[in-house]
Design an enzyme around this catalytic site. Structure first.
Site, mmCIF file in Angstrom:
data_model
loop_
_atom_site.group_PDB
_atom_site.id
_atom_site.type_symbol
_atom_site.label_atom_id
_atom_site.label_comp_id
_atom_site.label_asym_id
_atom_site.label_seq_id
_atom_site.Cartn_x
_atom_site.Cartn_y
_atom_site.Cartn_z
ATOM 1 N N TYR A 113 0.842 -1.208 0.000
ATOM 2 C CA TYR A 113 0.000 0.000 0.000
ATOM 3 C C TYR A 113 0.873 1.253 0.000
ATOM 4 O O TYR A 113 0.733 2.132 -0.848
ATOM 5 C CB TYR A 113 -0.900 -0.020 1.232
ATOM 6 C CG TYR A 113 -1.888 1.125 1.300
ATOM 7 C CD1 TYR A 113 -2.991 1.167 0.452
ATOM 8 C CD2 TYR A 113 -1.739 2.150 2.225
ATOM 9 C CE1 TYR A 113 -3.908 2.214 0.519
ATOM 10 C CE2 TYR A 113 -2.650 3.195 2.300
ATOM 11 C CZ TYR A 113 -3.738 3.219 1.454
ATOM 12 O OH TYR A 113 -4.644 4.254 1.527
ATOM 13 N N ARG B 209 1.211 9.631 14.462
ATOM 14 C CA ARG B 209 0.913 10.271 13.186
ATOM 15 C C ARG B 209 0.005 11.473 13.416
ATOM 16 O O ARG B 209 -0.976 11.380 14.147
ATOM 17 C CB ARG B 209 0.214 9.278 12.272
ATOM 18 C CG ARG B 209 -0.016 9.835 10.899
ATOM 19 C CD ARG B 209 -0.873 8.942 10.081
ATOM 20 N NE ARG B 209 -0.158 7.757 9.657
ATOM 21 C CZ ARG B 209 -0.776 6.629 9.329
ATOM 22 N NH1 ARG B 209 -2.070 6.538 9.413
ATOM 23 N NH2 ARG B 209 -0.081 5.605 8.920
HETATM 24 N N1 UDP Z 1 -5.975 -0.585 15.991
HETATM 25 C C1 UDP Z 1 -6.350 -1.124 17.207
HETATM 26 N N2 UDP Z 1 -7.435 -1.941 17.236
HETATM 27 C C2 UDP Z 1 -8.168 -2.236 16.140
HETATM 28 C C3 UDP Z 1 -7.785 -1.673 14.897
HETATM 29 C C4 UDP Z 1 -6.670 -0.854 14.866
HETATM 30 O O1 UDP Z 1 -5.732 -0.858 18.250
HETATM 31 O O2 UDP Z 1 -9.153 -2.986 16.255
HETATM 32 C C5 UDP Z 1 -4.810 0.331 15.965
HETATM 33 C C6 UDP Z 1 -3.760 -0.006 14.908
HETATM 34 O O3 UDP Z 1 -2.826 -0.932 15.411
HETATM 35 C C7 UDP Z 1 -3.161 1.364 14.643
HETATM 36 C C8 UDP Z 1 -4.321 2.335 14.881
HETATM 37 O O4 UDP Z 1 -5.280 1.610 15.628
HETATM 38 O O5 UDP Z 1 -2.151 1.648 15.574
HETATM 39 C C9 UDP Z 1 -4.953 2.804 13.588
HETATM 40 O O6 UDP Z 1 -5.218 1.672 12.811
HETATM 41 P P1 UDP Z 1 -6.088 1.712 11.510
HETATM 42 O O7 UDP Z 1 -6.110 0.324 10.958
HETATM 43 O O8 UDP Z 1 -7.390 2.370 11.787
HETATM 44 O O9 UDP Z 1 -5.326 2.690 10.520
HETATM 45 P P2 UDP Z 1 -3.774 2.931 10.158
HETATM 46 O O10 UDP Z 1 -3.534 4.328 10.574
HETATM 47 O O11 UDP Z 1 -2.906 1.964 10.921
HETATM 48 O O12 UDP Z 1 -3.700 2.686 8.695
#
Ligand code: UDP
Length: 307
Positions: free
Chosen positions: A143, A273
């Site tokens: 990605y 981020r």
């Molecule tokens: N995350 C989490 N639980 C979940 C899904 C995601 O703790 O059920 C965490 C994930 O590890 C990341 C953050 O939430 O640190 C954001 O994840 P997401 O998949 O929403 O988007 P990303 O910014 O990683 O693409």
């Protein structure tokens, strides 16, 4: 009226964009329905300004258009990692095909890039001038590198063929028309709480993200398209939260038996981020208006209807 092609138009962002643009434009919505849902565009199917074509942008297409928004690509880590080759092809072959179309019809083209091009950032908050810290061979690379490559291709078509480009670097966004099984954090936590299942925090929950409500993001995309900015522009909400904090806020908003549990942190998960949106503020006069509190209430209301 302009004819606007929205690639990925049945997806989360695409369908919200179609809804906004359909008021004054003819919309051609392309989607292969891989991660999106036809139910997102059912409300427009009979609209005289709307046409849906089931199509994968990996393959060329020829339609006369004035503008192109490219939002076609699985964006949730669990979905884009399922078939990494297809993800990479979607970003790379897809943007070649759409740029050829833009070149042929002298159309403006906006690419949905991503904060993922910054990888696990060593600079905080992230400015457009930062080149990023991306693993070339990790689980997120299909990605991240696909989107980085798409930016390069966009810029080279601009330099070599004078194609009129826009690049939006989209940070985490949430809201209506997310799929129940999207897999991203806000939808996961809300759906888990509504179903009385435990909220799955990956790792210790101290990692941070900054979440933009979808309506704000869509306004930013349209403003960027209507601007003259051909260089990448961050779009996102700069208010930063830890995942632990997000889980607690959602648990306060939904009456539930759910508790917080911890699961393994996925490999290469960025630690923090947050966008620097100075450029969008100054050059687009854009900034998010919807607070997390308000955006979560709207998103919970949406999920209550579909869960
Ligand atoms: N995350 C989490 N639980 C979940 C899904 C995601 O703790 O059920 C965490 C994930 O590890 C990341 C953050 O939430 O640190 C954001 O994840 P997401 O998949 O929403 O988007 P990303 O910014 O990683 O693409």
């Amino acid at each position: 009226m302009k004819t606007i092609l929205v690639a990925g138009g049945a997806g989360f962002l695409g369908s919200n964009l179609c809804k906004k643009l359909i008021q004054d434009n003819i919309i051609i919505c392309l989607d292969n329905l891989y991660t999106s849902d036809i139910s997102n565009i059912i409300p427009f199917m009979n609209h005289p300004n709307f046409k849906f074509i089931e199509h994968n942008i990996i393959n060329p297409i020829d339609i006369e258009i004035d503008e192109i928004y490219n939002l076609a690509c699985p964006a949730s880590p669990i979905h884009y990692q399922k078939n990494p080759i297809e993800t990479m092809k979607t970003s790379v072959f897809g943007i070649f095909n759409l740029l050829e179309l833009a070149k042929k019809y002298n159309a403006k083209i906006l690419q949905a890039s991503t904060s993922e091009i910054y990888g696990d950032p060593a600079i905080h908050p992230q400015k457009e001038t930062y080149w990023g810290n991306v693993n070339i061979n990790g689980p997120r690379s299909c990605y991240d590198e696909g989107k980085r490559c798409a930016e390069t291709i966009m810029c080279d078509y601009h330099k070599q063929f004078d194609v009129n480009i826009r690049i939006a670097r989209i940070f985490n966004t949430y809201g209506k028309n997310m799929q129940k099984n999207d897999g991203r954090v806000i939808s996961n936590f809300i759906v888990q709480a509504l179903e009385n299942k435990d909220l799955t925090i990956y790792g210790d929950g101290t990692q941070t993200r900054s979440f933009c409500y979808v309506d704000d993001l869509i306004d930013g995309l349209i403003k960027l398209m209507n601007s003259t900015i051909t260089t990448p522009t961050n779009l996102g909400n700069p208010v930063e939260y830890s995942m632990l904090n997000i889980a607690k806020i959602i648990l306060e908003k939904i009456e539930t038996k759910s508790k917080i549990i911890h699961q393994e942190l996925p490999k290469d998960d960025p630690i923090k981020r947050k966008p620097d949106i100075t450029k969008a503020k100054q050059e687009l006069n854009w900034q998010p208006n919807v607070s997390l509190n308000e955006g979560l209430d709207k998103t919970i209301e949406y999920f209550r209807k579909i869960v």
